[in-house]
Every structure is written in C-alpha cells, then in structure tokens.
Design an enzyme around this catalytic site. Structure first.
Site, short mmCIF file in Angstrom:
data_model
loop_
_atom_site.label_atom_id
_atom_site.label_comp_id
_atom_site.label_asym_id
_atom_site.label_seq_id
_atom_site.Cartn_x
_atom_site.Cartn_y
_atom_site.Cartn_z
N GLU A 1 0.84 -1.20 0.00
CA GLU A 1 0.00 0.00 0.00
C GLU A 1 0.88 1.25 0.00
OE1 GLU A 1 -2.63 1.54 -0.59
OE2 GLU A 1 -4.10 1.16 1.00
N ASP B 1 -3.69 5.45 6.66
CA ASP B 1 -4.19 6.62 7.39
C ASP B 1 -5.00 6.09 8.57
OD1 ASP B 1 -5.07 9.10 8.12
OD2 ASP B 1 -6.13 9.56 6.29
N PHE C 1 -1.47 16.00 4.21
CA PHE C 1 -1.83 15.35 2.95
C PHE C 1 -0.61 15.31 2.04
CE2 PHE C 1 -3.59 14.62 -1.19
CZ PHE C 1 -4.57 13.66 -0.92
P1 5GP Z 1 -7.34 4.68 5.22
O1 5GP Z 1 -8.36 3.65 4.86
O2 5GP Z 1 -6.09 4.08 5.86
O3 5GP Z 1 -7.91 5.79 6.08
O4 5GP Z 1 -6.94 5.43 3.88
C1 5GP Z 1 -6.01 4.90 3.00
C2 5GP Z 1 -6.13 5.51 1.63
O5 5GP Z 1 -6.49 6.90 1.68
C3 5GP Z 1 -4.79 5.47 0.94
O6 5GP Z 1 -4.62 4.28 0.23
C4 5GP Z 1 -4.85 6.69 0.05
O7 5GP Z 1 -5.48 6.35 -1.16
C5 5GP Z 1 -5.72 7.68 0.79
N1 5GP Z 1 -4.92 8.64 1.58
C6 5GP Z 1 -4.88 8.76 2.92
N2 5GP Z 1 -4.03 9.75 3.27
C7 5GP Z 1 -3.52 10.26 2.13
C8 5GP Z 1 -2.57 11.32 1.84
O8 5GP Z 1 -2.01 12.01 2.70
N3 5GP Z 1 -2.28 11.51 0.51
C9 5GP Z 1 -2.86 10.82 -0.49
N4 5GP Z 1 -2.50 11.12 -1.73
N5 5GP Z 1 -3.75 9.82 -0.25
C10 5GP Z 1 -4.08 9.55 1.05
#
Ligand code: 5GP
Length: 173
Positions: free
Chosen positions: A97, A101, A150
C-alpha cells in the site's frame, strides 16, 4: 492553475535507502515461501515497483483495487474495483500500500481476503500516518511514519496529479 504549493518531506535518496531496507526484511522473513505481492491500486504502484526490484525472494505479482465508500447501504464498506487474479488458499500474501491513514481500507480488505484462506496476510506500506488509528490494524512493514498532512508524489496523488514526483511532499494551501 494550482493554488497550493508542495513542500518536500522525504527525498528520493531517503526513499531509496528505506525501500532497500524493507525489501531486505521481507527477504529474511519469506525464505522459501514465494509470497504473493498484491499491489493496492493505484497509489502503491511506484513503491511496489522499487520494492520488488530490491527483493531477492521469488514472488507472484498481482494487483487489487479498492475504494472505501460511505453510503446509506454500505456504511463505509469497501468496494473492490479490481480483484486479484491469483487464488489465495494456502499462499502467503503481502498487501503493498502507499499510505495507511485510519487503516479502514486495509482492515476491511484483509477481512475480505482472509475468507479465501491464505496461509498468512501481511501489510507493507510506504507511509504510516502518525495518528490514533480507530481500526486495530497490524502494519508489518513500513518505510516512514509521517505527520498528519496530505502527501503526494512517488505514486500518491491529489486529484490524479503528482503521482510522478520522485520525492514525497505535502500540500500547503
Ligand atoms: P485509510 O483507509 O487508511 O484511512 O486510507 C487509506 C487511503 O487513503 C490510501 O490508500 C490513500 O489512497 C488515501 N490517503 C490517505 N491519506 C492520504 C494522503 O495524505 N495523501 C494521499 N495522496 N492519499 C491519502
């Protein structure tokens, strides 16, 4: 026109060094196990390409697409936009991955893929956000822990832009 700037957070050199170290850790843990490397699309593609080129362990490459969606029926379930082609029963799976987040996406993906009876599932992520994670997710390999900003570059996008940046930067409005 772009109304924000991108500040460098992690250089190409630092990324190269850490990706090599993580590839080495995976090599040590998977001797003789021929894992399936499943790249989580789209953001994981650059990290995965560098990771596998630094690994010595034989592996099977596959791709999986997933997006979290919140709706009255799904209540935050994940939607698989591309399934794996490789049967998982009895195999060792590594999900690659770009960033973890909240951990929600991978938690649900692991639960879903676990039903296919793989021998093991581990997670390798380039970035781990330094936040309290409400979803109890075990991350087995990560390159960098980063502040809650971000980030873009090295595969990660902002509205499909900046995936090709060779370094990781954060967006400043
Ligand atoms: P989670 O399910 O862990 O909250 O989110 C994971 C997904 O959110 C990542 O695979 C990515 O696509 C997106 N994401 C979360 N934080 C960021 C960030 O800071 N930058 C970008 N480009 N995508 C993020």
């Amino acid at each position: 026109m772009q109304d924000y700037s991108i500040k460098k957070l992690i250089s190409r050199e630092e990324i190269d060094r850490r990706v090599k170290e993580v590839a080495c850790e995976i090599d040590k843990d998977y001797i003789g196990l021929a894992p399936i490397i499943a790249v989580v699309l789209k953001g994981g593609f650059v990290f995965a390409a560098d990771l596998v080129r630094n690994m010595k362990t034989p592996f099977t490459l596959d791709f999986i697409g997933a997006s979290s969606y919140v709706g009255t029926e799904s209540r935050g379930d994940i939607k698989m936009t591309k399934d794996l082609d490789t049967p998982l029963k009895g195999r060792h799976l590594i999900l690659v991955e770009d960033i973890v987040d909240t951990g929600q996406t991978l938690k649900k993906l692991c639960r879903l893929l676990g039903q296919r009876e793989p021998e093991s599932i581990k997670i390798a992520t380039l970035l781990l956000k330094d936040i309290e994670r409400p979803f109890n997710l075990r991350v087995d390999y990560y390159c960098f822990e980063i502040p809650n900003k971000f980030v873009v570059g090295y595969g990660l996008d902002h509205n499909e832009r900046h995936r090709g940046l060779p370094y990781i930067g954060y967006i400043e409005e």
